[in-house]
Write a protein that holds these residues in place. Structure first.
Motif, short mmCIF file in Angstrom:
data_model
loop_
_atom_site.label_atom_id
_atom_site.label_comp_id
_atom_site.label_asym_id
_atom_site.label_seq_id
_atom_site.Cartn_x
_atom_site.Cartn_y
_atom_site.Cartn_z
N GLY A 1 17.17 8.56 -12.43
CA GLY A 1 17.84 7.49 -11.70
C GLY A 1 17.94 7.83 -10.22
O GLY A 1 17.69 8.97 -9.80
N PHE A 2 18.32 6.82 -9.44
CA PHE A 2 18.40 6.96 -7.99
C PHE A 2 19.53 6.10 -7.49
O PHE A 2 19.68 4.94 -7.91
N GLY A 3 20.36 6.66 -6.59
CA GLY A 3 21.48 5.87 -6.07
C GLY A 3 22.09 6.51 -4.84
O GLY A 3 21.61 7.51 -4.32
N TYR A 4 23.19 5.91 -4.40
CA TYR A 4 23.86 6.32 -3.17
C TYR A 4 25.27 6.79 -3.49
O TYR A 4 26.04 6.10 -4.17
N ASP A 5 25.62 7.98 -3.00
CA ASP A 5 26.95 8.55 -3.17
C ASP A 5 27.75 8.27 -1.90
O ASP A 5 27.53 8.90 -0.86
N SER A 6 28.67 7.31 -1.96
CA SER A 6 29.40 6.89 -0.77
C SER A 6 30.39 7.94 -0.30
O SER A 6 30.80 7.93 0.87
N THR A 7 30.80 8.86 -1.18
CA THR A 7 31.78 9.88 -0.78
C THR A 7 31.20 10.88 0.21
O THR A 7 31.94 11.46 1.02
N ILE A 8 29.90 11.12 0.14
CA ILE A 8 29.26 12.03 1.08
C ILE A 8 28.20 11.32 1.92
O ILE A 8 27.47 11.96 2.69
N GLN B 1 0.84 -1.19 0.00
CA GLN B 1 0.00 0.00 0.00
C GLN B 1 0.88 1.25 0.00
O GLN B 1 1.70 1.44 0.90
N LEU B 2 0.73 2.08 -1.02
CA LEU B 2 1.44 3.35 -1.07
C LEU B 2 0.53 4.42 -0.47
O LEU B 2 -0.58 4.64 -0.96
N PRO B 3 0.97 5.09 0.61
CA PRO B 3 0.08 6.04 1.30
C PRO B 3 -0.19 7.32 0.51
O PRO B 3 -1.03 8.11 0.92
N VAL B 4 0.50 7.51 -0.60
CA VAL B 4 0.32 8.71 -1.42
C VAL B 4 -0.16 8.30 -2.79
O VAL B 4 0.32 7.31 -3.36
N THR B 5 -1.11 9.04 -3.34
CA THR B 5 -1.64 8.73 -4.67
C THR B 5 -0.86 9.51 -5.73
O THR B 5 -0.79 10.73 -5.69
N LEU B 6 -0.27 8.77 -6.67
CA LEU B 6 0.42 9.37 -7.80
C LEU B 6 -0.18 8.82 -9.08
O LEU B 6 -0.47 7.63 -9.17
N GLU B 7 -0.35 9.68 -10.08
CA GLU B 7 -0.91 9.25 -11.36
C GLU B 7 0.21 8.85 -12.31
O GLU B 7 1.22 9.53 -12.42
N ARG B 8 0.00 7.73 -12.99
CA ARG B 8 0.92 7.25 -14.02
C ARG B 8 2.36 7.25 -13.51
O ARG B 8 3.23 7.96 -13.98
N MET B 9 2.59 6.43 -12.52
CA MET B 9 3.89 6.39 -11.86
C MET B 9 4.94 5.68 -12.69
O MET B 9 4.65 4.76 -13.44
N SER B 10 6.18 6.13 -12.53
CA SER B 10 7.34 5.46 -13.10
C SER B 10 8.33 5.22 -11.98
O SER B 10 8.44 6.03 -11.06
N VAL B 11 9.05 4.11 -12.05
CA VAL B 11 10.07 3.82 -11.06
C VAL B 11 11.36 4.54 -11.47
O VAL B 11 11.91 4.28 -12.54
N VAL B 12 11.83 5.44 -10.62
CA VAL B 12 13.07 6.16 -10.88
C VAL B 12 14.26 5.26 -10.60
O VAL B 12 15.26 5.27 -11.32
N GLY B 13 14.17 4.48 -9.53
CA GLY B 13 15.25 3.57 -9.20
C GLY B 13 15.05 2.95 -7.83
O GLY B 13 14.14 3.31 -7.08
N SER B 14 15.95 2.01 -7.48
CA SER B 14 15.91 1.32 -6.20
C SER B 14 17.32 1.21 -5.66
O SER B 14 18.26 0.89 -6.40
#
Length: 386
Positions: A165-172, A111-124
């Motif tokens: 895209g979505f990711g983690y910057d280990s330097t900061i 269950q996503l508590p927020v309603t978004l129209e025509r969603m796309s996955v940016v990243g995981s």
């Protein structure tokens, strides 16, 4: 008393309900080690035991230790595949490895508590899933803890972002959301970067314009997209491609070495064991091999591109599929694919067979996404320094 224990006693422990002043004691290290081996759903239940347990399970040391075990595979059954958004549903990754079991029972409705129209996955990344709506909304979501964070809006693109895209910057030690596309104010390409700790967007203009589209593939601290170009004569154009990377730490665009292959009509990319792989849809009028999979064994080295799997056309025709997208390659080298936006199928390269695993209750996501079950917070981040 160790320096780590002193720091823990001096700092309050953040939780969803505020700060708890309960200091951690010597025996907590042993308890944390035990708790880090449990699935997230049990840890969430244990948080309801008392305030002390709630504080302990919210401790950053536990969040990081649990994440480390999850992403390295020490904790089994940590990975799930997000396959649909109407409603959101995921399936246990381990269940996909055995076609003899009923994987239908492994579905989990989210269950996503927020309603978004025509969603796309940016990243995981590290258990967090980034989503965007067609009105410019961007949301961070941990599907295990059900905690979400809506990001501030940004309106610097002509129409809408073309790639993301979505990711983690280990330097900061921070998470970054990337949106890219045509700028509303200047020629060329604009990239917007959101950092979770600052809570702010920054934009950067690029004179060069890259024809990129869709979700970036996260490998080796960088996001990757395929850029396709047609060249040659009008009646007989030649398709060439290159993989464009966006290095999260430096926020620079760097093309990777070309994959020089002839007679293909499309190319896509994915990850296997933190390596980049590319799969090519071949011109079946010239070959009986429909899909060829290559892996870059040494990141950034052209000579390391190695052919690992070939899927014959006759295998795809066994179940009459039209649209095929490779989701991932399992440890036993079987290839998990989405087919015709409604089926998941496994290709066994040793037996040269393609088997339908299941028919999903709703249409598959365009980009089915793997995520790991963690306690990482989409509000404050944390726990990513593994």
């Amino acid at each position: 008393m160790s320096g780590l224990q002193k720091r823990r006693q001096q700092q309050p422990v953040p939780t969803d309900g505020g700060f708890l002043e309960r200091p951690l004691i010597e025996s907590d290290d042993i308890i944390i080690d035990i708790l880090s081996r449990l699935p997230v759903k049990y840890l969430i239940q244990l948080r309801c035991v008392c305030k002390s347990w709630r504080a302990l399970i919210s401790d950053l040391h536990l969040v990081r230790k649990h994440l480390r075990r999850a992403v390295t595979g020490v904790n089994r059954n940590s990975y799930r595949l997000l396959i649909s958004d109407s409603p959101f549903q995921s399936i246990d990754y381990e269940a996909l490895k055995d076609v003899g079991v009923c994987v239908q029972s492994s579905f989990l409705c989210l269950q996503l508590p927020v309603t978004l129209e025509r969603m796309s996955v940016v990243g995981s990344c590290n258990g967090l899933i980034c989503l965007k709506g067609n009105k410019g909304e961007v949301l961070l979501w941990n599907p295990c803890t059900r905690v979400t964070k809506m990001l501030p809006g940004i309106a610097c693109f002509y129409f809408c972002p073309k790639f993301y895209g979505f990711g983690y910057d280990s330097t900061i030690e921070d998470y970054k959301v990337i949106l890219g596309g045509e700028s509303t104010t200047a020629d060329g390409m604009m990239i917007a970067v959101f950092t979770l700790k600052s809570g702010l967007w920054r934009t950067k203009q690029y004179l060069d314009s890259f024809k990129l589209h869709g979700q970036g593939c996260l490998v080796n601290g960088a996001l990757h997209w395929v850029e396709l170009k047609w060249s040659g004569e009008e009646l007989r154009p030649v398709l060439s491609s290159r993989i464009i990377s966006f290095i999260l730490a430096e926020e620079n665009i760097v093309p990777l070495p070309y994959l020089h292959i002839q007679s293909y009509i499309s190319i896509r990319i994915g990850t296997i064991a933190n390596r980049l792989f590319a799969y090519l849809f071949n011109d079946v009028s010239l070959s009986d091999i429909a899909i060829t999979v290559w892996v870059m064994k040494d990141y950034g080295v052209h000579e390391s591109w190695t052919k690992i799997i070939q899927i014959p056309l006759k295998s795809l025709r066994q179940i009459s599929m039209n649209f095929v997208n490779i989701i991932c390659i399992l440890e036993n080298d079987e290839v998990l694919m989405s087919c015709d936006s409604s089926y998941l199928a496994l290709y066994n390269p040793k037996e040269n067979t393609l088997t339908k695993v299941l028919k999903t209750p709703t249409n598959l996501l365009t980009e089915a996404t793997m995520y790991v079950e963690t306690l990482v917070s989409p509000v404050i981040g944390g726990g990513a320094n593994i």
